[in-house]
Write a protein that holds these residues in place. Structure first.
Motif, mmCIF file in Angstrom:
data_model
loop_
_atom_site.group_PDB
_atom_site.id
_atom_site.type_symbol
_atom_site.label_atom_id
_atom_site.label_comp_id
_atom_site.label_asym_id
_atom_site.label_seq_id
_atom_site.Cartn_x
_atom_site.Cartn_y
_atom_site.Cartn_z
ATOM 1 N N SER A 15 0.977 -1.133 0.145
ATOM 2 C CA SER A 15 -0.037 -0.058 -0.223
ATOM 3 C C SER A 15 0.943 1.212 -0.027
ATOM 4 N N PRO A 16 0.374 2.351 -0.163
ATOM 5 C CA PRO A 16 1.066 3.521 -0.274
ATOM 6 C C PRO A 16 1.686 4.217 0.952
ATOM 7 N N GLU A 17 1.055 3.420 2.270
ATOM 8 C CA GLU A 17 1.504 3.665 3.694
ATOM 9 C C GLU A 17 2.673 2.722 3.867
ATOM 10 N N THR A 18 2.922 1.762 3.289
ATOM 11 C CA THR A 18 4.189 0.871 3.433
ATOM 12 C C THR A 18 5.351 1.623 3.658
ATOM 13 N N SER A 19 5.959 1.593 4.813
ATOM 14 C CA SER A 19 7.327 2.025 5.213
ATOM 15 C C SER A 19 8.405 1.385 4.006
ATOM 16 N N VAL A 37 2.329 -0.972 -6.021
ATOM 17 C CA VAL A 37 1.721 -0.419 -5.061
ATOM 18 C C VAL A 37 -0.117 -0.228 -5.206
ATOM 19 N N ASP A 39 -4.253 0.256 -4.296
ATOM 20 C CA ASP A 39 -5.426 0.592 -2.998
ATOM 21 C C ASP A 39 -5.781 -0.448 -2.320
ATOM 22 N N LYS A 75 10.269 7.651 8.613
ATOM 23 C CA LYS A 75 8.840 8.612 8.107
ATOM 24 C C LYS A 75 8.483 8.417 6.722
ATOM 25 N N THR A 77 7.409 6.686 3.363
ATOM 26 C CA THR A 77 6.580 5.268 2.853
ATOM 27 C C THR A 77 6.792 5.131 1.483
ATOM 28 N N ALA A 79 4.725 5.813 -0.743
ATOM 29 C CA ALA A 79 4.105 7.006 -1.583
ATOM 30 C C ALA A 79 5.155 8.007 -1.763
ATOM 31 N N ASN A 80 6.100 7.868 -0.860
ATOM 32 C CA ASN A 80 7.267 8.944 -1.021
ATOM 33 C C ASN A 80 8.093 8.868 -2.144
#
Length: 225
Positions: A15-19, A37, A39, A75, A77, A79-80
């Motif tokens: 997911s986008p939140e995965t570190s 990645v 949703d 910090k 993820t 998504a970054n």
């Protein structure tokens, strides 16, 4: 050959939140270099590669202490660091088209979508395996080459002689011969038990058979007459 017949469908996604720590751990665990990645509903949001993770680790490394670096990386993820503008393919795409897209765009993986949903993935490693399979590459086979003119009927001629001799051709490939316009490499692969006989039959039929590398292939070119 179509992508849908050869793509991986048992996909590992995040997911986008995965570190990025977790992403790196998953790549190492599954021995892969790409993470898709999504949703959670098979909609593709981006792709994270091992290169993306290496860049994320390297970018602040020269200016931060170890403690500060760890804090910053914790910090980050998916998504970054993921690429959002992802080049994709479809199941009905031919393997050669997929290979062309990946080569032209210098990418190592092509996510496959159907009806805007992620259904598979094909990688350069998959393409290499497909090529080796198509070439009949194996320890119990050997190949030879005929350097033939670009003419109608050459493959039919070879097939006729092999059929008459009761020899099965394991694979056939035509490749242009570099530096010799209008000549092609007709590459034939046979089971080891048939290789010598195939070589002799082709020579008797008037073909110049090349079984090993020659720096100058000119003597093996099919006659222009």
């Amino acid at each position: 050959m179509y992508v849908g017949w050869n793509m991986k469908t048992n996909l590992i996604t995040i997911s986008p939140e995965t570190s990025i720590f977790k992403a790196r751990e998953m790549m190492n665990e599954h021995k892969i270099s790409h993470l898709l990645v999504t949703d959670g509903k098979a909609h593709l949001l981006g792709i994270v590669t091992d290169r993306d993770l290496k860049q994320a680790w390297a970018s602040p490394a020269t200016t931060l202490t170890v403690h500060e670096l760890t804090y910053v990386l914790q910090k980050l993820t998916a998504a970054n660091v993921m690429s959002k503008d992802v080049i994709t393919g479809t199941p009905d795409m031919t393997i050669e088209r997929a290979a062309r897209i990946m080569f032209d765009n210098k990418i190592g993986a092509l996510p496959i979508l159907k009806d805007d949903k992620l259904v598979g993935l094909i990688t350069t490693s998959d393409l290499t395996e497909i090529l080796l399979t198509a070439l009949g590459m194996s320890d119990d086979s050997r190949r030879l080459s005929l350097l033939v003119k670009d003419r109608v009927g050459v493959l039919a001629d070879v097939g006729k002689y092999m059929a008459q001799a009761g020899i099965n051709i394991r694979s056939v490939l035509f490749v242009p011969l570099p530096g010799h316009q209008d000549y092609w490499q007709l590459i034939l692969r046979f089971h080891l038990s048939n290789f010598q006989k195939a070589t002799e039959v082709l020579k008797e039929a008037g073909f110049k058979v090349l079984v090993d590398y020659e720096e100058d292939p000119t003597p093996y070119l099919e006659s222009q007459s």
